[in-house]
Scaffold this motif. Structure first.
Motif, short mmCIF file in Angstrom:
data_model
loop_
_atom_site.label_atom_id
_atom_site.label_comp_id
_atom_site.label_asym_id
_atom_site.label_seq_id
_atom_site.Cartn_x
_atom_site.Cartn_y
_atom_site.Cartn_z
N GLU A 75 0.82 -1.21 0.00
CA GLU A 75 0.00 0.00 0.00
C GLU A 75 0.86 1.26 0.00
O GLU A 75 0.58 2.22 -0.74
CB GLU A 75 -0.93 0.00 1.21
CG GLU A 75 -1.85 1.21 1.26
CD GLU A 75 -2.69 1.25 2.52
OE1 GLU A 75 -3.89 0.94 2.46
OE2 GLU A 75 -2.11 1.60 3.59
N SER A 76 1.92 1.25 0.81
CA SER A 76 2.78 2.44 0.88
C SER A 76 3.47 2.71 -0.44
O SER A 76 3.63 3.86 -0.86
CB SER A 76 3.81 2.27 2.00
OG SER A 76 4.74 1.25 1.68
N ARG A 77 3.88 1.63 -1.14
CA ARG A 77 4.54 1.81 -2.43
C ARG A 77 3.55 2.31 -3.50
O ARG A 77 3.91 3.14 -4.33
CB ARG A 77 5.16 0.49 -2.88
CG ARG A 77 6.30 0.00 -2.02
CD ARG A 77 7.41 1.04 -1.92
NE ARG A 77 7.94 1.36 -3.24
CZ ARG A 77 8.48 2.53 -3.56
NH1 ARG A 77 8.53 3.51 -2.66
NH2 ARG A 77 8.96 2.74 -4.77
N VAL A 78 2.32 1.83 -3.46
CA VAL A 78 1.31 2.31 -4.41
C VAL A 78 1.01 3.78 -4.18
O VAL A 78 0.95 4.58 -5.12
CB VAL A 78 0.03 1.46 -4.32
CG1 VAL A 78 -1.09 2.07 -5.18
CG2 VAL A 78 0.29 0.03 -4.76
N VAL A 79 0.80 4.14 -2.92
CA VAL A 79 0.49 5.53 -2.59
C VAL A 79 1.64 6.44 -2.99
O VAL A 79 1.43 7.52 -3.57
CB VAL A 79 0.17 5.68 -1.09
CG1 VAL A 79 0.04 7.15 -0.70
CG2 VAL A 79 -1.11 4.93 -0.75
N ALA A 80 2.87 6.02 -2.69
CA ALA A 80 4.04 6.83 -3.04
C ALA A 80 4.18 6.98 -4.55
O ALA A 80 4.46 8.08 -5.07
CB ALA A 80 5.31 6.21 -2.46
N HIS A 109 1.55 9.35 -5.80
CA HIS A 109 1.87 10.73 -5.41
C HIS A 109 2.81 11.38 -6.43
O HIS A 109 2.72 12.60 -6.66
CB HIS A 109 2.52 10.75 -4.03
CG HIS A 109 1.58 11.12 -2.93
ND1 HIS A 109 1.09 12.39 -2.74
CD2 HIS A 109 1.00 10.36 -1.95
CE1 HIS A 109 0.29 12.42 -1.69
NE2 HIS A 109 0.22 11.19 -1.19
N HIS A 110 3.70 10.59 -7.00
CA HIS A 110 4.71 11.15 -7.89
C HIS A 110 4.25 11.27 -9.33
O HIS A 110 5.05 11.60 -10.22
CB HIS A 110 5.98 10.29 -7.83
CG HIS A 110 6.74 10.44 -6.54
ND1 HIS A 110 6.47 9.69 -5.43
CD2 HIS A 110 7.76 11.28 -6.19
CE1 HIS A 110 7.29 10.04 -4.45
NE2 HIS A 110 8.08 11.00 -4.88
N ALA A 131 -6.93 8.64 -2.45
CA ALA A 131 -7.07 8.02 -3.77
C ALA A 131 -6.04 6.91 -3.94
O ALA A 131 -6.34 5.84 -4.49
CB ALA A 131 -6.92 9.06 -4.87
N GLY A 132 -4.82 7.14 -3.48
CA GLY A 132 -3.78 6.13 -3.58
C GLY A 132 -4.12 4.87 -2.79
O GLY A 132 -3.89 3.76 -3.25
N LYS A 133 -4.68 5.04 -1.59
CA LYS A 133 -5.09 3.88 -0.79
C LYS A 133 -6.23 3.12 -1.46
O LYS A 133 -6.28 1.89 -1.39
CB LYS A 133 -5.50 4.33 0.61
CG LYS A 133 -4.32 4.83 1.45
CD LYS A 133 -4.77 5.19 2.86
CE LYS A 133 -3.57 5.60 3.71
NZ LYS A 133 -3.96 5.94 5.11
#
Length: 221
Positions: free
Chosen positions: A105-110, A113-114, A128-130
């Motif tokens: 999840e953290s990698r998808v959100v990051a 974000h970019h 949205a990322g989550k």
């Protein structure tokens, strides 16, 4: 299940480090292969062979792991050792799913974000990322203007693949660590004497049998 059944007839001959490391090493190799396929954006059907091989590696590991857990103690305590083994296995599964899921999840959100498409979302980018990490792309695009919905959906798919690629690499590294640990730490001499009766003996150091046993009548001249 098929790989477990295929491994079972040879379990008495395989309670050695190579047998313990073969399953995790195969899983590590195939997790790495899956990560490469994900990064190449191949169709999902390309993942099937590697997923089948990964399942086979897990089946091989389960058989040898269970047999070794029973073999390290006397038969009267085999139930206890089997219970301990299964408890740690289930705890490992739960902790692994939680840890790898959180990392994914953290990698998808990051990654989301970019992307340039995430800019118009402002403070809603993390939510949205989550949603994208949870597989709910509709939630990420349902409340945005139509003109940017397509770009957000495309960015979300790419972010999801980036997270999947990264988590597969981490899973491969963990499996490889398990394989190396098994090769280095597990020895047949650690098994109980009742289990050793069906395991081939480990090779003895060279030089111990260079001279005939003079007390053996068969060696008499």
């Amino acid at each position: 299940m098929t790989s477990s059944l295929a491994k079972a007839p040879t379990i008495d001959r395989s309670l050695l480090p190579p047998a313990h490391g073969s399953g995790p090493s195969r899983k590590a190799r195939n997790d790495h292969h899956l990560a490469a396929l994900v990064s190449n954006r191949d169709p999902w059907t390309a993942l099937i062979p590697a997923m089948i091989a990964t399942g086979a590696g897990m089946g091989m590991s389960n058989v040898v792991r269970s047999a070794t857990a029973i073999g390290v103690a006397e038969p009267a305590r085999s139930g206890m050792t089997s219970g301990i083994n299964e408890t740690f296995q289930q705890v490992g599964v739960v902790v692994g799913i939680a840890a790898l899921g959180s990392f994914f999840e953290s990698r998808v959100v990051a990654a989301f974000h970019h992307t340039a498409a995430a800019g118009p979302l402002g403070a809603a980018t993390t939510a949205a990322g989550k949603a994208i990490a949870a597989g709910n792309l509709q939630a990420a695009t349902g409340h945005v203007p139509t003109r940017i919905a397509a770009s957000i959906a495309a960015a979300g798919r790419n972010a999801f693949l980036t997270g999947l690629h990264d988590v597969l690499l981490v899973a491969a590294a963990i499996a490889l660590t398990g394989a190396v640990t098994a090769f280095l730490l597990i020895r047949s001499r650690d098994l109980h004497v009742t289990a050793l009766s069906t395991v081939p003996p480990e090779p003895e150091p060279s030089g111990l049998h260079d001279f005939p046993d003079e007390g053996n009548p068969a060696n008499a001249v």
